[in-house]
Motif scaffolding. Structure first.
Motif, PDB file in Angstrom:
ATOM      1  N   ALA A  49     -49.730  28.346 -50.925  1.00 43.46           N
ATOM      2  CA  ALA A  49     -50.794  29.295 -51.258  1.00 43.46           C
ATOM      3  C   ALA A  49     -51.290  28.994 -52.660  1.00 43.46           C
ATOM      4  O   ALA A  49     -50.492  28.764 -53.577  1.00 43.46           O
ATOM      5  CB  ALA A  49     -50.292  30.731 -51.168  1.00 43.46           C
ATOM      6  N   ASP A  50     -52.592  28.992 -52.832  1.00 43.38           N
ATOM      7  CA  ASP A  50     -53.204  28.800 -54.149  1.00 43.38           C
ATOM      8  C   ASP A  50     -53.469  30.168 -54.766  1.00 43.38           C
ATOM      9  O   ASP A  50     -54.163  31.015 -54.176  1.00 43.38           O
ATOM     10  CB  ASP A  50     -54.514  28.022 -54.026  1.00 43.38           C
ATOM     11  CG  ASP A  50     -54.288  26.562 -53.684  1.00 43.38           C
ATOM     12  OD1 ASP A  50     -53.475  25.932 -54.373  1.00 43.38           O
ATOM     13  OD2 ASP A  50     -54.907  26.069 -52.724  1.00 43.38           O
ATOM     14  N   ILE A  51     -52.928  30.386 -55.966  1.00 43.93           N
ATOM     15  CA  ILE A  51     -53.111  31.662 -56.647  1.00 43.93           C
ATOM     16  C   ILE A  51     -53.423  31.400 -58.119  1.00 43.93           C
ATOM     17  O   ILE A  51     -53.324  30.268 -58.596  1.00 43.93           O
ATOM     18  CB  ILE A  51     -51.866  32.560 -56.533  1.00 43.93           C
ATOM     19  CG1 ILE A  51     -50.710  31.981 -57.358  1.00 43.93           C
ATOM     20  CG2 ILE A  51     -51.454  32.741 -55.078  1.00 43.93           C
ATOM     21  CD1 ILE A  51     -49.518  32.928 -57.478  1.00 43.93           C
ATOM     22  N   ASN A  52     -53.787  32.447 -58.835  1.00 45.60           N
ATOM     23  CA  ASN A  52     -53.981  32.380 -60.271  1.00 45.60           C
ATOM     24  C   ASN A  52     -52.967  33.267 -60.975  1.00 45.60           C
ATOM     25  O   ASN A  52     -52.687  34.391 -60.519  1.00 45.60           O
ATOM     26  CB  ASN A  52     -55.391  32.842 -60.655  1.00 45.60           C
ATOM     27  CG  ASN A  52     -56.436  31.784 -60.403  1.00 45.60           C
ATOM     28  OD1 ASN A  52     -56.219  30.603 -60.688  1.00 45.60           O
ATOM     29  ND2 ASN A  52     -57.579  32.177 -59.865  1.00 45.60           N
ATOM     30  N   LEU A  53     -52.413  32.775 -62.068  1.00 44.22           N
ATOM     31  CA  LEU A  53     -51.583  33.575 -62.965  1.00 44.22           C
ATOM     32  C   LEU A  53     -52.486  34.004 -64.109  1.00 44.22           C
ATOM     33  O   LEU A  53     -53.010  33.159 -64.835  1.00 44.22           O
ATOM     34  CB  LEU A  53     -50.402  32.760 -63.480  1.00 44.22           C
ATOM     35  CG  LEU A  53     -49.490  32.161 -62.400  1.00 44.22           C
ATOM     36  CD1 LEU A  53     -48.431  31.260 -63.037  1.00 44.22           C
ATOM     37  CD2 LEU A  53     -48.827  33.246 -61.574  1.00 44.22           C
ATOM     38  N   CYS A  54     -52.699  35.301 -64.279  1.00 44.54           N
ATOM     39  CA  CYS A  54     -53.747  35.791 -65.187  1.00 44.54           C
ATOM     40  C   CYS A  54     -53.223  36.797 -66.199  1.00 44.54           C
ATOM     41  O   CYS A  54     -52.227  37.492 -65.960  1.00 44.54           O
ATOM     42  CB  CYS A  54     -54.861  36.461 -64.382  1.00 44.54           C
ATOM     43  SG  CYS A  54     -55.640  35.415 -63.144  1.00 44.54           S
ATOM     44  N   THR A  55     -53.943  36.897 -67.293  1.00 46.44           N
ATOM     45  CA  THR A  55     -53.698  37.934 -68.283  1.00 46.44           C
ATOM     46  C   THR A  55     -54.986  38.183 -69.057  1.00 46.44           C
ATOM     47  O   THR A  55     -55.920  37.372 -69.005  1.00 46.44           O
ATOM     48  CB  THR A  55     -52.562  37.537 -69.247  1.00 46.44           C
ATOM     49  OG1 THR A  55     -52.260  38.657 -70.091  1.00 46.44           O
ATOM     50  CG2 THR A  55     -52.957  36.350 -70.117  1.00 46.44           C
ATOM     51  N   SER A  56     -55.042  39.304 -69.746  1.00 47.02           N
ATOM     52  CA  SER A  56     -56.191  39.619 -70.601  1.00 47.02           C
ATOM     53  C   SER A  56     -55.721  40.594 -71.668  1.00 47.02           C
ATOM     54  O   SER A  56     -54.667  41.230 -71.529  1.00 47.02           O
ATOM     55  CB  SER A  56     -57.343  40.222 -69.793  1.00 47.02           C
ATOM     56  OG  SER A  56     -56.977  41.472 -69.255  1.00 47.02           O
TER      57      SER A  56
END
Length: 267
Positions: A55-62
């Motif tokens: 599965a292709d996912i994104n690890l994100c933060t802001s």
């Protein structure tokens, strides 16, 4: 590929810990590519490649929780909150993340601490917060025994067990044998990480969501849905104090065993 096209893990810090450090730990790589997207969202693309699927996912933060678009929030499948129990007003700070949890309806919820909180004056408050809000408490510095999975590996294990909406199964799982289900699907993937102290007795009856047991095995067997139900049970158990956790772990394994072999099985 646009950040809005992939499901994501959103990492937020309630302390001085840097979410990018956590992303690098998860990827086991200090030199990963970090993209700066619209809305000042930092992300790293990750292809999960495990035994059963990719599965292709994104690890994100802001920086801010309040500037996330509805489209981005809709793609949040997992939320990891970093906290330091020594910070003042830590519970109030963690509570500020709950509106995002509700908006996103993320299924994987993790509270991540760098150091062990056992014995701290606020530890019971944190345990209760996790229980009430369905978060799994994971400690980075915790040392695993031979049956346990802890730290960043436990974080990754929880993400591997999630049913990502864009996953590509490596094989068609229709009617696996009972032995295969227990060894490959349930025990090794989830229960082994949380049920290492099954033989220890306690008089206190821990409360678990019994509906998860009945839902887990209804109808045709579905590996990913079953794992998701077990994960939720694992999160409930992990958020309990030690004296309740042991009894709840034993109860969970007993119920799963009966679900496979029937109520009359000798355990």
């Amino acid at each position: 590929m646009s950040i809005s096209e992939l499901p994501c893990v959103y990492i937020h810090s309630c302390c001085d810990d840097d979410p990018l450090k956590t992303i690098k730990l998860m990827r086991n790589d200090e030199n990963i590519e970090i993209c700066n997207n619209e809305g000042n969202i930092l992300s790293n693309h990750w292809t999960i490649d495990c035994k059963y699927y990719t599965a292709d996912i994104n690890l994100c933060t802001s920086v801010s929780l309040n500037e996330l678009s509805d489209q981005f929030v809709h793609n949040i499948n997992a939320i990891i909150i970093l906290f330091n129990i020594d910070e003042s007003n830590i519970i109030e700070t963690m509570n500020k993340c709950l509106p995002l949890v509700k908006r996103s309806q993320a299924e994987v919820l993790i509270l991540l601490s760098e150091k062990n909180i056992e014995g701290h004056v606020m530890s019971n408050n944190v345990f209760e917060w996790c229980r009430k809000n369905y978060f799994e408490l994971i400690v980075l510095e915790e040392i695993a025994d031979e049956m346990d999975t802890t730290g960043i590996e436990r974080v990754k294990q929880a993400l591997y067990a999630h049913h990502w909406p864009n996953l590509k199964a490596k094989c068609q799982i229709t009617n696996p044998s009972t032995k295969s289900i227990i060894e490959d699907s349930v025990i090794n993937s989830q229960l082994s990480g949380g049920l290492s102290d099954l033989k220890m007795d306690t008089e206190q009856e821990a409360e678990l969501d019994s509906n998860l047991f009945s839902e887990m095995f209804e109808g045709d067997f579905n590996f990913f849905k079953t794992i998701d139900k077990v994960r939720k049970l694992k999160e409930q158990i992990s958020a309990m104090p030690d004296e309740e956790r042991k009894d709840a772990a034993e109860k969970t394994l007993t119920e799963c065993w009966k679900a496979f072999f029937g109520d009359d099985v000798d355990i």
